[in-house]
Design an enzyme around this catalytic site. Structure first.
Site, short mmCIF file in Angstrom:
data_model
loop_
_atom_site.label_atom_id
_atom_site.label_comp_id
_atom_site.label_asym_id
_atom_site.label_seq_id
_atom_site.Cartn_x
_atom_site.Cartn_y
_atom_site.Cartn_z
N HIS A 27 0.84 -1.20 0.00
CA HIS A 27 0.00 0.00 0.00
C HIS A 27 0.88 1.26 0.00
O HIS A 27 0.60 2.23 -0.71
CB HIS A 27 -0.88 0.05 1.26
CG HIS A 27 -1.89 -1.06 1.37
ND1 HIS A 27 -1.95 -1.90 2.46
CD2 HIS A 27 -2.89 -1.46 0.55
CE1 HIS A 27 -2.96 -2.75 2.30
NE2 HIS A 27 -3.54 -2.52 1.15
N ARG A 100 -2.32 -5.89 -8.27
CA ARG A 100 -1.13 -6.73 -8.08
C ARG A 100 -0.99 -7.78 -9.16
O ARG A 100 0.08 -8.04 -9.66
CB ARG A 100 -1.20 -7.43 -6.71
CG ARG A 100 -1.01 -6.51 -5.55
CD ARG A 100 -1.44 -7.15 -4.28
NE ARG A 100 -2.86 -7.49 -4.36
CZ ARG A 100 -3.59 -7.94 -3.35
NH1 ARG A 100 -3.03 -8.13 -2.18
NH2 ARG A 100 -4.87 -8.22 -3.49
N SER A 138 -2.82 -7.78 3.15
CA SER A 138 -2.96 -7.64 4.61
C SER A 138 -3.28 -8.99 5.23
O SER A 138 -2.80 -9.34 6.30
CB SER A 138 -4.09 -6.66 4.93
OG SER A 138 -3.83 -5.42 4.37
#
Ligand code: PNS
Length: 178
Positions: A27, A100, A138
């Site tokens: 991020h 991604r 995450s």
């Protein structure tokens, strides 16, 4: 006004939304890339009581604020409701998202088109992170951490510290779903 001067009201703003539970180096990489394009980035942290978050909204906001404490171009705010409404209230007409891998595409495509349907004035801009972070999420960070793996290279220092504090406090990491 001379051509080179940009009036303050023409500030070029983007919103970078996410759940950020917690923020990762991926991020951070996207935000730094965004700063090459935008004068200001409002990091929009989703308050979502339905998602089983490890960190509270306040903690997620505070960690991001601390990471960018020296950069006045970054503002961090919690939000709920529609993202396009948040963007409009914050005078941003660009939503920035990281992409991604191909696996992200379908979800991102759906969101971008739904947001466009909701407000055609707002465009979504996708940015690719460094390949070093193209596998990072995450959810994976929390899973690796709680199973004893090292996440030092994957998250900012403050996040590594807060993860340790959570573990010490006895906070349950499972189920990990965000
Ligand atoms: O980090 P995430 O979970 O990929 O972020 C998802 C987020 C916050 C960008 C998305 O859930 C969102 O925009 N939520 C706000 C609600 C909304 O506007 N929904 C309609 C657009 S699809």
């Amino acid at each position: 006004m001379p051509e080179e001067q940009v009036a303050p009201w023409m500030e070029n703003r983007a919103v970078y939304p996410g759940f950020f539970d917690p923020i990762t180096n991926g991020h951070v990489d996207i935000i730094r890339r965004g700063l090459k394009i935008f004068d200001k980035i409002v990091v929009a942290v989703l308050k979502n009581p339905k998602k089983n978050a490890l960190f509270s909204t306040k903690e997620r906001v505070m960690m991001i604020q601390e990471i960018f404490a020296d950069d006045p171009r970054i503002e961090v705010k919690a939000f709920d409701g529609l993202l396009v409404d948040f963007a409009r209230r914050n005078k941003a007409n660009i939503v920035m998202r990281g992409l991604r891998a191909v696996s992200d595409f379908e979800y991102e495509f759906q969101m971008a088109l739904m947001n466009r349907k909701l407000n055609p004035e707002i465009e979504t801009l996708f940015m690719m992170p460094s390949v070093n972070y193209s596998f990072l999420s995450s959810r994976l960070v929390k899973e690796v951490f709680v199973l004893g793996g090292c996440v030092k290279d994957l998250v900012p220092k403050i996040v590594d510290r807060k993860l340790r504090e959570k573990l010490k406090s006895g906070k349950r990491f499972f189920p990990i779903n965000a």
